[in-house]
Design a protein around this motif. Structure first.
Motif, PDB file in Angstrom:
ATOM      1  N   ASP B 134       0.836  -1.210   0.000  1.00 46.53           N
ATOM      2  CA  ASP B 134       0.000   0.000   0.000  1.00 46.53           C
ATOM      3  C   ASP B 134       0.868   1.256   0.000  1.00 46.53           C
ATOM      4  N   THR B 135       1.993   1.192   0.710  1.00 45.33           N
ATOM      5  CA  THR B 135       2.905   2.341   0.725  1.00 45.33           C
ATOM      6  C   THR B 135       3.441   2.568  -0.686  1.00 45.33           C
ATOM      7  N   LYS B 136       3.769   1.473  -1.348  1.00 46.69           N
ATOM      8  CA  LYS B 136       4.235   1.559  -2.741  1.00 46.69           C
ATOM      9  C   LYS B 136       3.182   2.251  -3.626  1.00 46.69           C
ATOM     10  N   THR B 137       1.931   1.799  -3.493  1.00 47.03           N
ATOM     11  CA  THR B 137       0.839   2.397  -4.284  1.00 47.03           C
ATOM     12  C   THR B 137       0.710   3.887  -4.000  1.00 47.03           C
ATOM     13  N   VAL B 138       0.819   4.252  -2.719  1.00 48.63           N
ATOM     14  CA  VAL B 138       0.678   5.652  -2.317  1.00 48.63           C
ATOM     15  C   VAL B 138       1.843   6.492  -2.851  1.00 48.63           C
ATOM     16  N   VAL B 139       3.049   5.931  -2.799  1.00 47.72           N
ATOM     17  CA  VAL B 139       4.229   6.642  -3.299  1.00 47.72           C
ATOM     18  C   VAL B 139       4.076   6.921  -4.799  1.00 47.72           C
ATOM     19  N   LEU B 140       3.519   5.950  -5.528  1.00 51.31           N
ATOM     20  CA  LEU B 140       3.377   6.115  -6.982  1.00 51.31           C
ATOM     21  C   LEU B 140       2.173   6.978  -7.351  1.00 51.31           C
ATOM     22  N   SER B 141       1.061   6.809  -6.621  1.00 47.47           N
ATOM     23  CA  SER B 141      -0.182   7.505  -7.012  1.00 47.47           C
ATOM     24  C   SER B 141      -0.314   8.880  -6.379  1.00 47.47           C
ATOM     25  N   ARG B 142       0.376   9.097  -5.199  1.00 45.14           N
ATOM     26  CA  ARG B 142       0.200  10.333  -4.405  1.00 45.14           C
ATOM     27  C   ARG B 142      -1.289  10.552  -4.115  1.00 45.14           C
ATOM     28  N   ASP B 143      -2.035   9.486  -3.925  1.00 47.84           N
ATOM     29  CA  ASP B 143      -3.483   9.566  -3.708  1.00 47.84           C
ATOM     30  C   ASP B 143      -3.753   9.658  -2.198  1.00 47.84           C
ATOM     31  N   PRO B 144      -4.285  10.803  -1.735  1.00 48.83           N
ATOM     32  CA  PRO B 144      -4.480  10.978  -0.283  1.00 48.83           C
ATOM     33  C   PRO B 144      -5.515  10.009   0.302  1.00 48.83           C
ATOM     34  N   ASP B 145      -6.482   9.570  -0.516  1.00 44.30           N
ATOM     35  CA  ASP B 145      -7.485   8.623   0.006  1.00 44.30           C
ATOM     36  C   ASP B 145      -6.852   7.254   0.260  1.00 44.30           C
ATOM     37  N   ARG B 146      -6.039   6.825  -0.693  1.00 51.02           N
ATOM     38  CA  ARG B 146      -5.308   5.569  -0.496  1.00 51.02           C
ATOM     39  C   ARG B 146      -4.380   5.694   0.711  1.00 51.02           C
ATOM     40  N   ALA B 147      -3.756   6.850   0.841  1.00 52.69           N
ATOM     41  CA  ALA B 147      -2.833   7.084   1.964  1.00 52.69           C
ATOM     42  C   ALA B 147      -3.581   6.979   3.294  1.00 52.69           C
ATOM     43  N   ALA B 148      -4.791   7.543   3.327  1.00 57.99           N
ATOM     44  CA  ALA B 148      -5.580   7.525   4.572  1.00 57.99           C
ATOM     45  C   ALA B 148      -5.965   6.098   4.959  1.00 57.99           C
ATOM     46  N   GLN B 149      -6.144   5.242   3.930  1.00 61.49           N
ATOM     47  CA  GLN B 149      -6.524   3.844   4.214  1.00 61.49           C
ATOM     48  C   GLN B 149      -5.427   3.066   4.947  1.00 61.49           C
ATOM     49  N   LEU B 150      -4.202   3.515   4.794  1.00 58.93           N
ATOM     50  CA  LEU B 150      -3.087   2.833   5.468  1.00 58.93           C
ATOM     51  C   LEU B 150      -3.269   2.816   6.984  1.00 58.93           C
ATOM     52  N   ALA B 151      -3.973   3.835   7.490  1.00 59.67           N
ATOM     53  CA  ALA B 151      -4.202   3.914   8.937  1.00 59.67           C
ATOM     54  C   ALA B 151      -4.972   2.693   9.452  1.00 59.67           C
ATOM     55  N   THR B 152      -5.845   2.121   8.604  1.00 62.17           N
ATOM     56  CA  THR B 152      -6.645   0.956   9.024  1.00 62.17           C
ATOM     57  C   THR B 152      -5.748  -0.248   9.317  1.00 62.17           C
ATOM     58  N   ASP B 153      -4.810  -0.510   8.391  1.00 61.20           N
ATOM     59  CA  ASP B 153      -3.886  -1.626   8.620  1.00 61.20           C
ATOM     60  C   ASP B 153      -2.962  -1.344   9.801  1.00 61.20           C
ATOM     61  N   ASP B 154      -2.625  -0.074   9.990  1.00 63.06           N
ATOM     62  CA  ASP B 154      -1.786   0.286  11.137  1.00 63.06           C
ATOM     63  C   ASP B 154      -2.535   0.004  12.440  1.00 63.06           C
ATOM     64  N   GLU B 155      -3.839   0.323  12.463  1.00 69.97           N
ATOM     65  CA  GLU B 155      -4.636   0.028  13.668  1.00 69.97           C
ATOM     66  C   GLU B 155      -4.696  -1.479  13.923  1.00 69.97           C
ATOM     67  N   ALA B 156      -4.853  -2.261  12.839  1.00 70.85           N
ATOM     68  CA  ALA B 156      -4.883  -3.722  12.992  1.00 70.85           C
ATOM     69  C   ALA B 156      -3.552  -4.202  13.586  1.00 70.85           C
ATOM     70  N   MET B 157      -2.454  -3.602  13.124  1.00 76.25           N
ATOM     71  CA  MET B 157      -1.126  -3.973  13.646  1.00 76.25           C
ATOM     72  C   MET B 157      -1.029  -3.602  15.129  1.00 76.25           C
ATOM     73  N   ASP B 158      -1.500  -2.401  15.474  1.00 75.13           N
ATOM     74  CA  ASP B 158      -1.467  -1.956  16.871  1.00 75.13           C
ATOM     75  C   ASP B 158      -2.282  -2.902  17.760  1.00 75.13           C
ATOM     76  N   ASP B 159      -3.433  -3.348  17.237  1.00 73.99           N
ATOM     77  CA  ASP B 159      -4.274  -4.292  17.998  1.00 73.99           C
ATOM     78  C   ASP B 159      -3.518  -5.579  18.298  1.00 73.99           C
ATOM     79  N   LEU B 160      -2.876  -6.120  17.256  1.00 75.15           N
ATOM     80  CA  LEU B 160      -2.111  -7.356  17.441  1.00 75.15           C
ATOM     81  C   LEU B 160      -0.995  -7.141  18.467  1.00 75.15           C
ATOM     82  N   HIS B 161      -0.342  -5.987  18.367  1.00 67.76           N
ATOM     83  CA  HIS B 161       0.745  -5.642  19.296  1.00 67.76           C
ATOM     84  C   HIS B 161       0.217  -5.608  20.732  1.00 67.76           C
ATOM     85  N   ARG B 162      -0.915  -4.980  20.921  1.00 68.31           N
ATOM     86  CA  ARG B 162      -1.499  -4.892  22.275  1.00 68.31           C
ATOM     87  C   ARG B 162      -1.904  -6.271  22.797  1.00 68.31           C
TER      88      ARG B 162
END
Lengths: 214, 214
Positions: B134-162
């Motif tokens: 997803d980071t790759k897609t965001v780097v290439l597209s510069r699409d802020p909506d795609r960038a905002a979606q990355l937060a969802t996977d980050d939250e899932a990662m934080d949940d697993l960490h907790r």
């Protein structure tokens, strides 16, 4: 005669130096909160972090404005661009101080660091403050020799980190898993604090000598 | 018609996207090495990291050359300057993959992650790969909506960490202190991997919308 650009760059560096002081102070207080333990100090470190992030955002904006308006070239351009990376590192040092404070808060009224390893954290806190002060000096002086000296304190921090790790994993560790996990994370936060300072120092070395540190 | 500058910026972004792939692949292999366990894969992840750092150094140098030679302004200036911060984040993602591999190597032929928590790391590894893509897609597209979606996977990662943290600190944890310490650090490396991807994504959001993420 100083140009407008150089006055602005000096101002930027002075504010970054001030930020180094604040992150050093944050880590000093986080260490006090950890060892006392003191919930109020821990809460204050966490609350004050928002001031650090606000100042970082202002610094980034101002550095960018200088780039856009003054269009510096060569070494001047490199200095402003590097300051953007430096701000990110110094902000992270502040974040790591809050991580230490959060662990103290989580364990309160217990002490997160058992007395057996308290001395390590006293020393790590002392080193972190010295490292912040040295980073401040390097930011203001742009002196590559002073910057290179920061590596010595970083090595001392790494040594403490490794020793603590050995202690926690020793079969004679009697403080249980929670304390082991806390000590591991705490130790890592101090170690990373020093790493970010070294990143700032290495950028000064690269800017002034053209040599990249390994 | 694309200017020389825009072709150079496209090239820079294409190479950053390629780096995202490589850090994602490094984390995928580090996860395999951890769970198998497989010493050879762990060693390969550690050895290959020098290619990632070399490419990061080249990217930084090239971004700086573009700044110096093309003297971009406004949004173009911001894009090149941001890429310097992005490279630092992507390099750090690669470093975190090697940290996972180093823990596997240290415990070999034992498994660092007890089978009870292996499922967490399988999922964290899977998430890390998706986050890199997803980071790759965001780097290439510069699409802020795609960038905002990355937060969802980050939250899932934080949940697993907790969750993992809770598991390790549970009184029913029977795998001892060494495994607790390893699992704590491993979990933190995956969590930080996701954080750095979010930093890249937030920079794209700021560049394209002028809005800073909290």
């Amino acid at each position: 005669m100083r140009t407008v650009f150089h006055r602005q760059l000096d101002d930027l560096n002075a504010r970054m130096a001030e930020l180094c002081d604040r992150t050093g102070e944050a880590m000093a207080r986080a260490t006090d909160a950890l060892l006392a333990p003191d919930l109020q100090i821990a809460e204050a470190v966490i609350a004050d972090y928002s001031d650090i992030t606000c100042e970082c955002t202002r610094l980034e904006t101002d550095a960018f404005t200088i780039l856009a308006r003054q269009a510096p070239v060569a070494g001047d351009l490199r200095a402003v661009v590097s300051s953007l990376n430096d701000v990110a590192d110094i902000a992270r040092m502040g974040a790591l101080a809050t991580h230490v404070a959060r662990i103290s808060r989580r364990r309160h009224p217990e002490v997160a660091a058992p007395s057996e390893v308290a001395g390590y954290f006293t020393e790590m806190g002392r080193l972190a403050v010295r490292i912040s002060q040295d980073t401040k000096t390097v930011v203001l002086s742009r002196d590559p020799d002073r910057a290179a000296q920061l590596a010595t304190d970083d090595e001392a921090m790494d040594d403490l980190h490794r020793h603590l790790f050995t202690k926690v994993l020793d079969h004679r560790w009697t403080h249980g898993t929670t304390a082991a996990v806390d000590v591991t994370l705490l130790s890592r936060y101090y170690e990373r604090f020093a790493d970010h300072a070294v990143d700032v120092a290495n950028r000064v070395i690269y800017q002034t000598t053209g040599t990249r540190q390994p």
